[in-house]
Design a protein around this motif. Structure first.
Motif, PDB file in Angstrom:
ATOM      1  N   THR A  40      -3.816  16.308  -4.695  1.00 35.38           N
ATOM      2  CA  THR A  40      -4.894  15.272  -4.240  1.00 35.38           C
ATOM      3  C   THR A  40      -4.399  14.017  -3.595  1.00 35.38           C
ATOM      4  O   THR A  40      -3.449  13.405  -4.262  1.00 35.38           O
ATOM      5  CB  THR A  40      -5.762  14.900  -5.143  1.00 35.38           C
ATOM      6  OG1 THR A  40      -6.329  16.193  -5.705  1.00 35.38           O
ATOM      7  CG2 THR A  40      -7.113  14.001  -4.653  1.00 35.38           C
ATOM      8  N   PRO A  41      -4.646  13.840  -2.185  1.00 36.17           N
ATOM      9  CA  PRO A  41      -4.122  12.588  -1.691  1.00 36.17           C
ATOM     10  C   PRO A  41      -4.304  11.101  -2.648  1.00 36.17           C
ATOM     11  O   PRO A  41      -5.486  11.187  -3.074  1.00 36.17           O
ATOM     12  CB  PRO A  41      -4.884  12.394  -0.377  1.00 36.17           C
ATOM     13  CG  PRO A  41      -5.420  13.646  -0.130  1.00 36.17           C
ATOM     14  CD  PRO A  41      -5.708  14.324  -1.379  1.00 36.17           C
ATOM     15  N   SER A  42      -3.534  10.290  -2.628  1.00 35.16           N
ATOM     16  CA  SER A  42      -3.584   9.127  -3.590  1.00 35.16           C
ATOM     17  C   SER A  42      -3.104   8.054  -2.674  1.00 35.16           C
ATOM     18  O   SER A  42      -2.052   8.030  -1.933  1.00 35.16           O
ATOM     19  CB  SER A  42      -3.108   9.276  -4.989  1.00 35.16           C
ATOM     20  OG  SER A  42      -1.662   9.550  -4.723  1.00 35.16           O
ATOM     21  N   ALA A  43      -3.490   6.954  -3.232  1.00 44.18           N
ATOM     22  CA  ALA A  43      -2.909   5.475  -2.844  1.00 44.18           C
ATOM     23  C   ALA A  43      -2.837   4.329  -3.907  1.00 44.18           C
ATOM     24  O   ALA A  43      -3.683   4.619  -4.855  1.00 44.18           O
ATOM     25  CB  ALA A  43      -3.914   5.023  -1.721  1.00 44.18           C
ATOM     26  N   ALA A  78      -8.078   9.633   3.552  1.00 41.70           N
ATOM     27  CA  ALA A  78      -6.569   9.924   3.680  1.00 41.70           C
ATOM     28  C   ALA A  78      -6.151  10.082   5.098  1.00 41.70           C
ATOM     29  O   ALA A  78      -5.035   9.633   5.502  1.00 41.70           O
ATOM     30  CB  ALA A  78      -6.153  11.184   2.788  1.00 41.70           C
ATOM     31  N   GLU A  79      -7.069  10.712   5.847  1.00 40.59           N
ATOM     32  CA  GLU A  79      -6.661  10.940   7.348  1.00 40.59           C
ATOM     33  C   GLU A  79      -6.641   9.763   8.192  1.00 40.59           C
ATOM     34  O   GLU A  79      -5.719   9.266   9.071  1.00 40.59           O
ATOM     35  CB  GLU A  79      -7.613  12.085   7.683  1.00 40.59           C
ATOM     36  CG  GLU A  79      -7.599  13.344   7.456  1.00 40.59           C
ATOM     37  CD  GLU A  79      -8.678  14.138   7.813  1.00 40.59           C
ATOM     38  OE1 GLU A  79      -8.492  15.360   8.164  1.00 40.59           O
ATOM     39  OE2 GLU A  79      -9.867  13.747   8.069  1.00 40.59           O
ATOM     40  N   ILE A  80      -7.618   9.013   7.809  1.00 34.57           N
ATOM     41  CA  ILE A  80      -7.895   7.465   8.590  1.00 34.57           C
ATOM     42  C   ILE A  80      -6.572   6.664   8.134  1.00 34.57           C
ATOM     43  O   ILE A  80      -6.159   6.161   8.999  1.00 34.57           O
ATOM     44  CB  ILE A  80      -9.094   6.747   7.946  1.00 34.57           C
ATOM     45  CG1 ILE A  80     -10.171   7.443   8.649  1.00 34.57           C
ATOM     46  CG2 ILE A  80      -9.233   5.406   8.329  1.00 34.57           C
ATOM     47  CD1 ILE A  80     -11.554   6.984   8.160  1.00 34.57           C
ATOM     48  N   LEU A  81      -6.189   6.545   6.746  1.00 35.39           N
ATOM     49  CA  LEU A  81      -4.982   5.835   6.468  1.00 35.39           C
ATOM     50  C   LEU A  81      -3.760   6.231   6.985  1.00 35.39           C
ATOM     51  O   LEU A  81      -2.772   5.870   7.523  1.00 35.39           O
ATOM     52  CB  LEU A  81      -4.857   5.749   5.002  1.00 35.39           C
ATOM     53  CG  LEU A  81      -5.841   5.004   4.134  1.00 35.39           C
ATOM     54  CD1 LEU A  81      -5.797   5.075   2.577  1.00 35.39           C
ATOM     55  CD2 LEU A  81      -5.850   3.474   4.375  1.00 35.39           C
ATOM     56  N   THR A  82      -3.658   7.500   7.249  1.00 38.43           N
ATOM     57  CA  THR A  82      -2.722   8.260   7.881  1.00 38.43           C
ATOM     58  C   THR A  82      -2.345   8.011   9.082  1.00 38.43           C
ATOM     59  O   THR A  82      -1.384   7.590   9.920  1.00 38.43           O
ATOM     60  CB  THR A  82      -2.542  10.029   7.682  1.00 38.43           C
ATOM     61  OG1 THR A  82      -2.423   9.970   6.620  1.00 38.43           O
ATOM     62  CG2 THR A  82      -1.533  10.392   8.650  1.00 38.43           C
ATOM     63  N   LEU A  83      -3.499   7.758  10.059  1.00 37.02           N
ATOM     64  CA  LEU A  83      -3.475   7.326  11.488  1.00 37.02           C
ATOM     65  C   LEU A  83      -3.345   5.710  11.499  1.00 37.02           C
ATOM     66  O   LEU A  83      -2.466   5.544  12.482  1.00 37.02           O
ATOM     67  CB  LEU A  83      -5.038   7.818  12.079  1.00 37.02           C
ATOM     68  CG  LEU A  83      -5.269   9.389  12.089  1.00 37.02           C
ATOM     69  CD1 LEU A  83      -6.686   9.565  12.563  1.00 37.02           C
ATOM     70  CD2 LEU A  83      -4.134   9.926  13.253  1.00 37.02           C
ATOM     71  N   LEU A 117       0.616  -1.201  -0.013  1.00 34.87           N
ATOM     72  CA  LEU A 117       0.055  -0.141  -0.086  1.00 34.87           C
ATOM     73  C   LEU A 117       0.738   1.253  -0.099  1.00 34.87           C
ATOM     74  O   LEU A 117       1.483   1.585   0.909  1.00 34.87           O
ATOM     75  CB  LEU A 117      -1.090   0.003   1.170  1.00 34.87           C
ATOM     76  CG  LEU A 117      -2.002   1.300   1.417  1.00 34.87           C
ATOM     77  CD1 LEU A 117      -2.876   1.412   0.288  1.00 34.87           C
ATOM     78  CD2 LEU A 117      -2.578   1.357   2.708  1.00 34.87           C
ATOM     79  N   ALA A 118       0.891   1.923  -1.045  1.00 34.15           N
ATOM     80  CA  ALA A 118       1.867   3.161  -1.187  1.00 34.15           C
ATOM     81  C   ALA A 118       0.881   4.661  -1.114  1.00 34.15           C
ATOM     82  O   ALA A 118      -0.078   4.562  -1.788  1.00 34.15           O
ATOM     83  CB  ALA A 118       2.416   3.243  -2.735  1.00 34.15           C
ATOM     84  N   LEU A 119       1.137   5.406  -0.129  1.00 38.83           N
ATOM     85  CA  LEU A 119       0.445   6.440   0.238  1.00 38.83           C
ATOM     86  C   LEU A 119       1.088   7.765  -0.227  1.00 38.83           C
ATOM     87  O   LEU A 119       2.195   7.991   0.233  1.00 38.83           O
ATOM     88  CB  LEU A 119       0.227   6.652   1.779  1.00 38.83           C
ATOM     89  CG  LEU A 119      -0.447   5.177   2.175  1.00 38.83           C
ATOM     90  CD1 LEU A 119      -0.857   5.291   3.744  1.00 38.83           C
ATOM     91  CD2 LEU A 119      -2.068   5.096   1.468  1.00 38.83           C
ATOM     92  N   SER A 120       0.566   8.696  -0.949  1.00 40.24           N
ATOM     93  CA  SER A 120       1.175   9.946  -1.227  1.00 40.24           C
ATOM     94  C   SER A 120       0.546  11.052  -0.674  1.00 40.24           C
ATOM     95  O   SER A 120      -0.754  11.300  -1.376  1.00 40.24           O
ATOM     96  CB  SER A 120       1.351  10.234  -2.718  1.00 40.24           C
ATOM     97  OG  SER A 120       2.049   9.014  -3.258  1.00 40.24           O
ATOM     98  N   PHE A 121       0.810  11.433   0.703  1.00 44.28           N
ATOM     99  CA  PHE A 121       0.138  12.268   1.185  1.00 44.28           C
ATOM    100  C   PHE A 121       0.557  13.755   1.538  1.00 44.28           C
ATOM    101  O   PHE A 121       0.272  14.853   2.454  1.00 44.28           O
ATOM    102  CB  PHE A 121      -0.426  11.977   2.616  1.00 44.28           C
ATOM    103  CG  PHE A 121      -1.549  10.725   2.572  1.00 44.28           C
ATOM    104  CD1 PHE A 121      -2.035  10.724   1.118  1.00 44.28           C
ATOM    105  CD2 PHE A 121      -1.597   9.947   3.475  1.00 44.28           C
ATOM    106  CE1 PHE A 121      -3.121   9.288   1.083  1.00 44.28           C
ATOM    107  CE2 PHE A 121      -2.386   8.830   3.332  1.00 44.28           C
ATOM    108  CZ  PHE A 121      -3.329   8.588   2.250  1.00 44.28           C
ATOM    109  N   LEU A 142      -3.606  -1.744   9.348  1.00 48.70           N
ATOM    110  CA  LEU A 142      -3.320  -2.188   7.812  1.00 48.70           C
ATOM    111  C   LEU A 142      -2.548  -3.366   7.853  1.00 48.70           C
ATOM    112  O   LEU A 142      -1.797  -3.833   9.047  1.00 48.70           O
ATOM    113  CB  LEU A 142      -2.436  -1.011   7.484  1.00 48.70           C
ATOM    114  CG  LEU A 142      -2.833   0.478   7.426  1.00 48.70           C
ATOM    115  CD1 LEU A 142      -1.625   1.256   6.965  1.00 48.70           C
ATOM    116  CD2 LEU A 142      -3.999   0.343   6.427  1.00 48.70           C
ATOM    117  N   THR A 143      -3.123  -4.406   6.979  1.00 47.15           N
ATOM    118  CA  THR A 143      -2.472  -5.742   7.165  1.00 47.15           C
ATOM    119  C   THR A 143      -1.455  -5.758   5.927  1.00 47.15           C
ATOM    120  O   THR A 143      -1.174  -7.037   5.987  1.00 47.15           O
ATOM    121  CB  THR A 143      -3.719  -6.847   7.167  1.00 47.15           C
ATOM    122  OG1 THR A 143      -4.276  -6.601   5.685  1.00 47.15           O
ATOM    123  CG2 THR A 143      -4.613  -6.601   8.079  1.00 47.15           C
ATOM    124  N   CYS A 144      -0.844  -4.845   5.422  1.00 48.02           N
ATOM    125  CA  CYS A 144       0.071  -5.272   4.144  1.00 48.02           C
ATOM    126  C   CYS A 144       1.082  -4.101   4.401  1.00 48.02           C
ATOM    127  O   CYS A 144       0.938  -3.275   5.156  1.00 48.02           O
ATOM    128  CB  CYS A 144      -0.628  -4.642   3.100  1.00 48.02           C
ATOM    129  SG  CYS A 144      -1.155  -2.940   2.958  1.00 48.02           S
TER     130      CYS A 144
END
Length: 387
Positions: free
Chosen positions: A214-217, A231-236, A205-209, A285-287
């Motif tokens: 625009t935030p993207s995954a 994006a906030e949830i994934l950041t936390l 899972l690659a996150l660009s925040f 996150l499981t990955c």
């Protein structure tokens, strides 16, 4: 004397018959619950809530009917799971109990924990003998609660593996370990075996925040744009790899005004996009995760200002009002700025000056304005200082 379960439900009691009849009148009897959420401040509920021995005097009880009672209580912690599983309490109709009563119940709780630990070690030894009978000792041996018993001499797993509440229902369940490797969880006697998986590694899972975009995954097939809330949830979740409950996520996102129901709905929508990348109970996150803001932290540790300047297009989720994310954003900005001012070259400072935080940074612009007059960056910096 009273023994309760972890919810404060009375399982057993013994004492003076006259006092026990008076205890019946207030519900201090088998089957009644004495958690703080049921009756407010009291010895049993407060000991369970705080996780330490307490002494509650008469008027310290929340309910007026309990003001003729005083009590001392201590929690009992399961040495296997590490969770509080019950409480031992001494209560009486007196303005106060002897100060040593707290030590008495604390010692009683410790004796119970030592007996539980003895039983745990006996179970471990039986399980270890069965494990050692296997040829080659394949895999890592875990207890039913996820404690590492054998097969991990270097301590790479940290002593415990989070199995989740329904691990026993899934033979061959794939797990992502702390180092990002994949293992299969298999039932073994009264515990589990973690065996190395020959299956292909799970997708990252690659996150660009970072920055104004625009935030993207990216997960599996292609990139996808995300809403600010997702994006906030994934950041936390990336910042808390051990997971967060809906209540914790709600607090980190909205503060005291948060609603866990809203979070559960957002997680449901997010899982529709990312599937098995997010697990529940707790949400985690499981990955393997590759996030630009996490990479930035590693670059800060490496003291590489050039790579740092190139990797920092701007602040973390600049539109987010989440208290937790704002704190992380401000810390990253301050650390990047300090590193570049301390060690950065003019190229590094100019790169930082193109970000929203560096565009009007007086100290950065002064450094650039001091460059030779023939350097166009010097003129640009002076122009910004004058505007």
């Amino acid at each position: 004397m009273i023994v309760t379960d972890r919810d404060g439900r009375v399982l057993w009691r013994e004492g003076n018959r006259t006092i026990m009849r008076r205890a019946d009148q207030i519900g201090l009897a088998d089957g009644h619950q004495w958690g703080e959420h049921n009756v407010g401040t009291n010895g049993i509920g407060t000991a369970l809530a705080t996780g330490r021995p307490v002494h509650v005097y008469s008027e310290e009880h929340l309910m007026r009917i309990l003001h003729i009672w005083s009590c001392s209580a201590a929690p009992i912690t399961d040495p296997d799971s590490g969770r509080v599983i019950g409480c031992v309490d001494v209560s009486g109709t007196a303005r106060s109990l002897h100060p040593a009563t707290v030590a008495l119940v604390a010692t009683t709780a410790k004796l119970a924990e030592k007996q539980l630990a003895l039983c745990m070690h006996e179970r471990d030894e039986r399980l270890r003998r069965r494990y050692e009978s296997l040829r080659g000792h394949p895999g890592v041996l875990l207890s039913s609660t996820g404690r590492v018993i054998s097969g991990d001499p270097a301590g790479d797993l940290g002593g415990r593996v989070h199995l989740g509440e329904r691990a026993g229902q899934f033979a061959g369940q794939r797990m992502i370990l702390r180092d990002g490797s994949v293992a299969l969880l298999e039932p073994f006697s009264d515990g589990f075996l973690l065996r190395p998986s020959s299956a292909a590694a799970p997708p990252v899972l690659a996150l660009s925040f970072l920055g104004e975009g625009t935030p993207s995954a990216a997960f599996g097939e292609g990139d996808r744009s995300l809403s600010l809330r997702h994006a906030e949830i994934l950041t936390l979740l990336a910042l808390h790899p051990h997971g967060l409950t809906a209540e914790q996520l709600s607090f980190h996102l909205y503060g005291d005004a948060g609603n866990p129901v809203t979070i559960r709905a957002e997680i449901h929508r997010l899982r529709a996009q990312l599937g098995e990348a997010i697990a529940a109970k707790p949400y985690r996150l499981t990955c393997p995760v590759e996030a630009d803001f996490l990479s930035l932290t590693r670059l800060l540790s490496a003291n590489d200002p050039t790579s740092l300047a190139r990797a920092y297009p701007g602040p973390l989720l600049p539109r987010s009002e989440s208290p937790e994310i704002r704190r992380e954003r401000d810390e990253l900005e301050a650390q990047v700025r300090a590193c570049l001012l301390r060690q950065g070259s003019p190229d590094d400072l100019w790169t930082y000056a193109q970000t929203s935080g560096g565009r009007d940074d007086y100290e950065v612009l002064e450094r650039l304005a001091a460059l030779p007059p023939t350097d166009p960056r010097s003129a640009a910096a002076r122009s910004r200082l004058l505007s």
